[in-house]
Design a protein around this motif. Structure first.
Motif, PDB file in Angstrom:
ATOM      1  N   THR A 174     -15.508  22.122   4.457  1.00 42.52           N
ATOM      2  CA  THR A 174     -16.450  22.928   5.234  1.00 42.52           C
ATOM      3  C   THR A 174     -15.958  22.980   6.669  1.00 42.52           C
ATOM      4  O   THR A 174     -15.584  21.949   7.246  1.00 42.52           O
ATOM      5  N   LEU A 175     -15.958  24.178   7.254  1.00 46.25           N
ATOM      6  CA  LEU A 175     -15.589  24.344   8.654  1.00 46.25           C
ATOM      7  C   LEU A 175     -16.819  24.800   9.422  1.00 46.25           C
ATOM      8  O   LEU A 175     -17.351  25.886   9.174  1.00 46.25           O
ATOM      9  N   LEU A 176     -17.291  23.965  10.342  1.00 48.74           N
ATOM     10  CA  LEU A 176     -18.374  24.348  11.241  1.00 48.74           C
ATOM     11  C   LEU A 176     -17.738  25.139  12.372  1.00 48.74           C
ATOM     12  O   LEU A 176     -17.007  24.580  13.194  1.00 48.74           O
ATOM     13  N   LEU A 177     -17.983  26.442  12.402  1.00 51.80           N
ATOM     14  CA  LEU A 177     -17.236  27.357  13.266  1.00 51.80           C
ATOM     15  C   LEU A 177     -18.110  27.917  14.386  1.00 51.80           C
ATOM     16  O   LEU A 177     -19.089  28.624  14.136  1.00 51.80           O
ATOM     17  N   ALA A 178     -17.740  27.625  15.625  1.00 51.18           N
ATOM     18  CA  ALA A 178     -18.491  28.073  16.800  1.00 51.18           C
ATOM     19  C   ALA A 178     -17.861  29.322  17.416  1.00 51.18           C
ATOM     20  O   ALA A 178     -16.647  29.504  17.357  1.00 51.18           O
ATOM     21  N   HIS A 179     -18.682  30.146  18.018  1.00 52.68           N
ATOM     22  CA  HIS A 179     -18.206  31.372  18.661  1.00 52.68           C
ATOM     23  C   HIS A 179     -17.655  31.086  20.065  1.00 52.68           C
ATOM     24  O   HIS A 179     -17.777  29.977  20.590  1.00 52.68           O
ATOM     25  N   GLY A 180     -17.057  32.104  20.661  1.00 58.05           N
ATOM     26  CA  GLY A 180     -16.549  32.002  22.022  1.00 58.05           C
ATOM     27  C   GLY A 180     -17.634  32.299  23.045  1.00 58.05           C
ATOM     28  O   GLY A 180     -18.797  32.532  22.699  1.00 58.05           O
ATOM     29  N   ALA A 181     -17.258  32.341  24.314  1.00 60.16           N
ATOM     30  CA  ALA A 181     -18.239  32.475  25.383  1.00 60.16           C
ATOM     31  C   ALA A 181     -18.965  33.819  25.397  1.00 60.16           C
ATOM     32  O   ALA A 181     -20.146  33.889  25.714  1.00 60.16           O
ATOM     33  N   LEU A 209     -25.902  20.226  14.372  1.00 54.62           N
ATOM     34  CA  LEU A 209     -25.489  20.939  13.167  1.00 54.62           C
ATOM     35  C   LEU A 209     -24.550  20.095  12.313  1.00 54.62           C
ATOM     36  O   LEU A 209     -24.639  20.100  11.083  1.00 54.62           O
ATOM     37  N   ARG A 210     -23.663  19.377  12.950  1.00 55.37           N
ATOM     38  CA  ARG A 210     -22.735  18.503  12.213  1.00 55.37           C
ATOM     39  C   ARG A 210     -23.507  17.462  11.413  1.00 55.37           C
ATOM     40  O   ARG A 210     -23.131  17.144  10.266  1.00 55.37           O
ATOM     41  N   ALA A 211     -24.595  16.959  11.971  1.00 54.31           N
ATOM     42  CA  ALA A 211     -25.367  15.913  11.300  1.00 54.31           C
ATOM     43  C   ALA A 211     -25.938  16.385   9.971  1.00 54.31           C
ATOM     44  O   ALA A 211     -26.191  15.567   9.073  1.00 54.31           O
ATOM     45  N   GLY A 212     -26.125  17.684   9.813  1.00 53.53           N
ATOM     46  CA  GLY A 212     -26.709  18.210   8.584  1.00 53.53           C
ATOM     47  C   GLY A 212     -25.700  18.593   7.522  1.00 53.53           C
ATOM     48  O   GLY A 212     -26.088  19.100   6.460  1.00 53.53           O
ATOM     49  N   ARG A 252     -16.502  16.847   3.185  1.00 59.07           N
ATOM     50  CA  ARG A 252     -15.338  16.940   4.065  1.00 59.07           C
ATOM     51  C   ARG A 252     -15.584  18.044   5.083  1.00 59.07           C
ATOM     52  O   ARG A 252     -15.613  19.229   4.739  1.00 59.07           O
ATOM     53  N   VAL A 253     -15.774  17.668   6.343  1.00 56.93           N
ATOM     54  CA  VAL A 253     -16.166  18.633   7.380  1.00 56.93           C
ATOM     55  C   VAL A 253     -15.141  18.657   8.511  1.00 56.93           C
ATOM     56  O   VAL A 253     -14.721  17.608   9.014  1.00 56.93           O
ATOM     57  N   PHE A 254     -14.752  19.861   8.893  1.00 61.25           N
ATOM     58  CA  PHE A 254     -13.918  20.083  10.069  1.00 61.25           C
ATOM     59  C   PHE A 254     -14.756  20.833  11.099  1.00 61.25           C
ATOM     60  O   PHE A 254     -15.644  21.613  10.746  1.00 61.25           O
ATOM     61  N   ALA A 313     -14.799  16.294  17.644  1.00 60.35           N
ATOM     62  CA  ALA A 313     -14.392  16.047  16.261  1.00 60.35           C
ATOM     63  C   ALA A 313     -14.278  14.562  15.912  1.00 60.35           C
ATOM     64  O   ALA A 313     -14.828  14.108  14.908  1.00 60.35           O
ATOM     65  N   ALA A 314     -13.560  13.804  16.715  1.00 60.36           N
ATOM     66  CA  ALA A 314     -13.365  12.386  16.408  1.00 60.36           C
ATOM     67  C   ALA A 314     -14.682  11.620  16.488  1.00 60.36           C
ATOM     68  O   ALA A 314     -15.014  10.821  15.607  1.00 60.36           O
ATOM     69  N   GLU A 315     -15.452  11.898  17.537  1.00 60.74           N
ATOM     70  CA  GLU A 315     -16.738  11.216  17.734  1.00 60.74           C
ATOM     71  C   GLU A 315     -17.682  11.434  16.545  1.00 60.74           C
ATOM     72  O   GLU A 315     -18.396  10.514  16.137  1.00 60.74           O
ATOM     73  N   LEU A 316     -17.669  12.636  16.003  1.00 59.48           N
ATOM     74  CA  LEU A 316     -18.610  12.983  14.933  1.00 59.48           C
ATOM     75  C   LEU A 316     -18.054  12.739  13.539  1.00 59.48           C
ATOM     76  O   LEU A 316     -18.644  13.168  12.550  1.00 59.48           O
TER      77      LEU A 316
END
Length: 207
Positions: free
Chosen positions: A16-23, A79-82, A86-88, A103-106
């Motif tokens: 799973t890729l949690l994908l965020a948008h740009g500014a 969002l990562r918590a939910g 295997r999550v990127f 990434a590392a922290e979560l």
């Protein structure tokens, strides 16, 4: 519009890729739609979302600057918590910057940045690379060779962690749009970016 968009691949997802948008553009911009489709076609489950300022813009149509970094990070943390399995973490430009910082922290399996903002355009002295000098989980940056936020000759001088993977898209701009004279298309570069990202996630998942 839902608070999240999920592109589910046919069959078993490799990750799973949690994908965020740009500014400046939302989670369902043409670029984000094409990228998510290209990734899901390669067995990546893509979960898109919007940071608070962009969600507010969707409600009333008023443009706003991005939220402060702590707010952006809080949004991605929640969002990562939910997410299970295997999550990127990943994102376009600013979204990729947030992903790479968290990434590392979560406990993510790695991070993927599509068009990383190494510095503001025209201000090469203002680098955003401190956290990339030593990474503790797999990382990939896919960057166009014409990206004003960081071109090959500039990035080559940065003291980045040797473990950080870089893939250059020939003639690509910040949104992977190439010069017409290159004979390439934006769609082709998005497909290349998705293929490289999926390969990276598959390899990182085997570790």
């Amino acid at each position: 519009m839902s608070a999240e968009l999920i592109d589910q691949p046919k069959g078993q997802a490799l990750a799973t890729l949690l994908l965020a948008h740009g500014a400046g553009a939302p989670m369902d911009s043409p670029f984000m739609n094409e990228l998510a489709a290209a990734l899901s076609a390669r067995q990546v489950r893509v979960v898109r979302f919007e940071f608070p300022y962009m969600a507010a813009r969707r409600e009333d149509g008023r443009k706003r600057p991005p939220n402060p970094m702590p707010v952006l990070e809080k949004s991605m943390r929640e969002l990562r918590a939910g997410l299970q399995g295997r999550v990127f973490l990943g994102g376009k430009s600013m979204g990729g910057r947030v992903a790479s910082q968290l990434a590392a922290e979560l406990g993510a399996s790695g991070f993927v940045c599509f068009g990383y903002p190494f510095h503001p355009p025209g201000k090469p002295e203002r680098t955003r690379i401190e956290h990339l000098q030593q990474i503790s989980c797999p990382g990939l940056i896919v960057q166009g060779t014409r990206d004003p936020f960081g071109k090959p000759d500039e990035v080559a001088t940065y003291p980045l962690d040797p473990a950080l993977q870089l893939h250059w898209l020939e003639s690509g701009e910040h949104d992977f749009r190439p010069l017409k004279s290159s004979g390439l298309t934006q769609q082709a570069l998005i497909e290349e970016a998705a293929a490289v990202a999926a390969g990276f996630m598959a390899a990182a998942s085997r570790r």
